[in-house]
Design an enzyme around this catalytic site. Structure first.
Site, PDB file in Angstrom:
ATOM      1  N   ARG A  55      57.123  33.783 -19.973  1.00  8.49           N
ATOM      2  CA  ARG A  55      57.018  34.711 -18.844  1.00  8.49           C
ATOM      3  C   ARG A  55      58.029  35.835 -19.061  1.00  8.49           C
ATOM      4  O   ARG A  55      58.950  35.700 -19.876  1.00  8.49           O
ATOM      5  CB  ARG A  55      57.316  33.978 -17.529  1.00  8.49           C
ATOM      6  N   ARG A 111       1.542  13.688   7.758  1.00 10.39           N
ATOM      7  CA  ARG A 111       2.410  14.037   8.878  1.00 10.39           C
ATOM      8  C   ARG A 111       3.867  14.291   8.454  1.00 10.39           C
ATOM      9  O   ARG A 111       4.663  14.804   9.221  1.00 10.39           O
ATOM     10  CB  ARG A 111       2.342  12.933   9.946  1.00 10.39           C
ATOM     11  N   SER A 154      55.596  24.766 -12.002  1.00 11.47           N
ATOM     12  CA  SER A 154      54.603  25.343 -11.080  1.00 11.47           C
ATOM     13  C   SER A 154      54.067  26.672 -11.569  1.00 11.47           C
ATOM     14  O   SER A 154      54.756  27.427 -12.255  1.00 11.47           O
ATOM     15  CB  SER A 154      55.254  25.576  -9.716  1.00 11.47           C
ATOM     16  N   GLY A 200      -8.925   4.887   2.859  1.00  9.88           N
ATOM     17  CA  GLY A 200      -8.526   3.946   3.896  1.00  9.88           C
ATOM     18  C   GLY A 200      -7.805   2.722   3.354  1.00  9.88           C
ATOM     19  O   GLY A 200      -7.822   2.450   2.151  1.00  9.88           O
ATOM     20  N   THR A 201      -7.177   1.979   4.275  1.00 11.46           N
ATOM     21  CA  THR A 201      -6.315   0.871   3.862  1.00 11.46           C
ATOM     22  C   THR A 201      -7.098  -0.303   3.261  1.00 11.46           C
ATOM     23  O   THR A 201      -6.592  -0.990   2.374  1.00 11.46           O
ATOM     24  CB  THR A 201      -5.460   0.400   5.062  1.00 11.46           C
ATOM     25  N   ASN A 224      53.784  15.261 -15.374  1.00 11.39           N
ATOM     26  CA  ASN A 224      53.724  15.901 -14.062  1.00 11.39           C
ATOM     27  C   ASN A 224      53.148  17.309 -14.191  1.00 11.39           C
ATOM     28  O   ASN A 224      53.632  18.127 -14.981  1.00 11.39           O
ATOM     29  CB  ASN A 224      55.133  15.984 -13.463  1.00 11.39           C
ATOM     30  N   LEU A 268       0.844  -1.207   0.000  1.00 13.47           N
ATOM     31  CA  LEU A 268       0.000   0.000   0.000  1.00 13.47           C
ATOM     32  C   LEU A 268       0.875   1.251   0.000  1.00 13.47           C
ATOM     33  O   LEU A 268       1.676   1.465   0.912  1.00 13.47           O
ATOM     34  CB  LEU A 268      -0.921   0.006   1.219  1.00 13.47           C
TER      35      LEU A 268
END
Ligand code: UD1
Ligand code: MG
Length: 469
Positions: A446, A17, A411, A83-84, A383, A10
């Site tokens: 850079r 609730r 890095s 109802g059930t 890496n 069911l």
């Protein structure tokens, strides 16, 4: 082997609730909808048919159940929730004629295992009863149907809380909402049940008094007493949380007994699979269809969702892996973040504060510290240095960065995609790479460093002089 029996689950009620827009039976427990557990238990009985009665939120409930169970279940519609007993009536036409036994369970009682339902069936059959009912004793039975008995201790009725006298409310043995019923009796009883009660509903619990009336000299109703922790239904979210805690502990225990070390407080959802000798640390969360192969360690606080982790991989604390694969013996974390569609290859390392997104890292490659690696193809043993950023997004589209096998990215480099770093190439630290780097070349992108001899000392002397008025 299937048995001549049908299970009716069911699941048409709203679950007022719960105070939720989501139908109650779809609230998740250990990562899957509550109703899943009732259907799993039903399947364990090898029935001819499983019928899920749907009503409130019907489309949603049907869609979720069908997605998981396919044609192993059928549905019956209870158009309005009266109802059930009315819900079981809606299922009657779908019960095969050959099913002599009908097992009825409530979709809001998820902790009950199939073995318990099997015992419920056996209790009815061995007692030659019309109905067997699961019961349990609660310290606080408020809200539940109470088991009423005659002077001989025979069960004569189930009385709903709202219909009970003050004296009946003292009874602490309650109806858990699981029944095995003789099919012919069920049909007779359902046509007799009315709605003359405090809630004006058709109560399935009236089966019991009807059985008693049919066979007052015999014992038409037998009970199977069970533990309250598994038989207490879920009506509100506090009970939902209790049930989930119980379920998670049961899942952890099952994996421990299968040969894995699971710390207390680890959260392993229902569909997760572990091989053997897996270690899961405290507070680790394994979600969805996560799979861990043998000898994997998932340390404290990791969160994995739909992750595949191959043998011997080590996930150090607070690593997050979503919809990705981690290769044999790979090492991640602490604090690594692997986002969807990534593959970390065999023995590869992804260190602290490294974020991968849709990136493949081949065998033995490394990105050990503080990097963003998005839409990348990293070759074997390459890496990626600390602080490297894959600039994969130009504001409109995502582009791929390819780093060849054995390449070394210094890095704090930015690799502006689309771009390719050739095999064995070297990128000087702090470079902004916008052009492809040929195989075995060195790229330096850079500003060139300039040293001004003695300038620092001159500057210091200058700073010491008082400022001119
Ligand atoms: C029910 C029992 C009560 C028992 C308790 C155990 C009845 C009348 N009462 O009360 O004796 O102690 O369970 O947990 O059976 N449902 C439908 N259609 C409906 C109404 C309900 O499909 O019209 C389904 C719900 O989705 C739920 C189950 O039936 O899965 C039980 O309904 P619920 O409203 O939770 O009943 P309880 O008040 O808990
Ligand atoms: Mg209930």
């Amino acid at each position: 082997m299937t048995h001549p029996r049908t299970v009716v689950v069911l699941a048409a009620g709203q679950g007022t609730r719960m105070k939720s827009a989501l139908p109650k039976v779809l609230h998740p427990i250990a990562g899957v909808a509550m109703v899943t557990f009732a259907i799993d238990a039903a399947l364990a009985l090898d029935p001819e048919q499983i019928i899920v009665v749907v009503g409130h939120g019907r489309e949603q409930v049907e869609a979720q159940v069908r997605a998981r169970f396919g044609d192993r279940v059928t549905f019956a519609l209870q158009a309005s929730q009266r109802g059930t007993a009315d819900a079981v009536r809606a299922a009657l036409p779908a019960i095969p004629a050959s099913s002599r036994e009908v097992i009825i369970t409530y979709g809001d009682c998820p902790l009950v295992p199939g073995a318990f339902l099997q015992r419920l069936v056996e209790a009815r059959v061995s007692g030659s009863a019309l109905v067997s009912v699961a019961t349990t004793e609660l310290d606080d039975p408020t809200g539940y149907g109470r088991m009423l008995r005659d002077g001989r201790g025979r069960i004569t009725a189930i009385r709903e809380h709202k219909d009970c006298t003050a004296q009946e409310r003292e009874i602490r043995v309650i109806n858990a909402g699981l029944y095995a019923v003789d099919r012919a009796f069920l049909e007779r009883a359902l046509s007799a049940i009315d709605s003359s009660n405090a809630q004006g509903e058709f109560y399935l619990t009236d089966l019991v008094s009807l059985a008693d009336r049919e066979q007052p000299e015999a014992t038409p109703v037998v009970e199977l007493r069970g533990r309250q922790e598994i038989l207490r239904g879920i009506n509100d979210r506090a009970e939902l949380a209790d049930a989930e805690a119980h379920m998670l502990e049961a899942i952890n225990d099952r994996w421990r007994r299968a040969g894995n070390s699971i710390a207390r407080g680890a959260r392993i959802e229902r569909d997760v699979e572990l091989a053997q000798d897996v270690t899961v640390g405290q507070g680790a969360v394994l979600r969805g269809k996560t799979k861990l192969e043998s000898n994997v360690t998932v340390d404290v606080g990791c969160v994995l969702e739909d992750a595949i982790v191959r043998e011997r991989a080590l996930l150090k604390p607070y690593t997050i892996v979503t919809k990705s694969e981690v290769g044999v013996g790979a090492q991640l974390g602490p604090f690594a973040h692997v986002r969807p569609e990534s593959v970390v290859g065999e023995g590869a390392h992804v260190g602290n504060f490294v974020e991968l997104k849709k990136t493949r890292m081949a065998k033995g490659s490394k990105a050990n510290h503080l990097a963003y690696v998005g839409d990348g193809e990293i070759g074997e043993a390459a890496n990626i240095g600390a602080g490297t950023i894959f600039c994969n997004y130009d504001g409109y589209q995502k582009h791929t960065t390819t780093v060849g096998a054995g390449a070394f990215v210094g890095s704090n480099s930015s690799l502006v995609a689309p771009v390719t770093i050739g095999e064995g190439a070297y990128v000087g630290s702090g470079s902004v790479v916008t052009k492809d780097v040929p195989k075995d070349a060195l790229a330096v992108g850079r500003a060139r460093q300039e040293n001004k001899e003695g300038y620092a000392a001159k500057l210091r002397a200058l700073k010491k002089k008082p400022a001119a008025k």
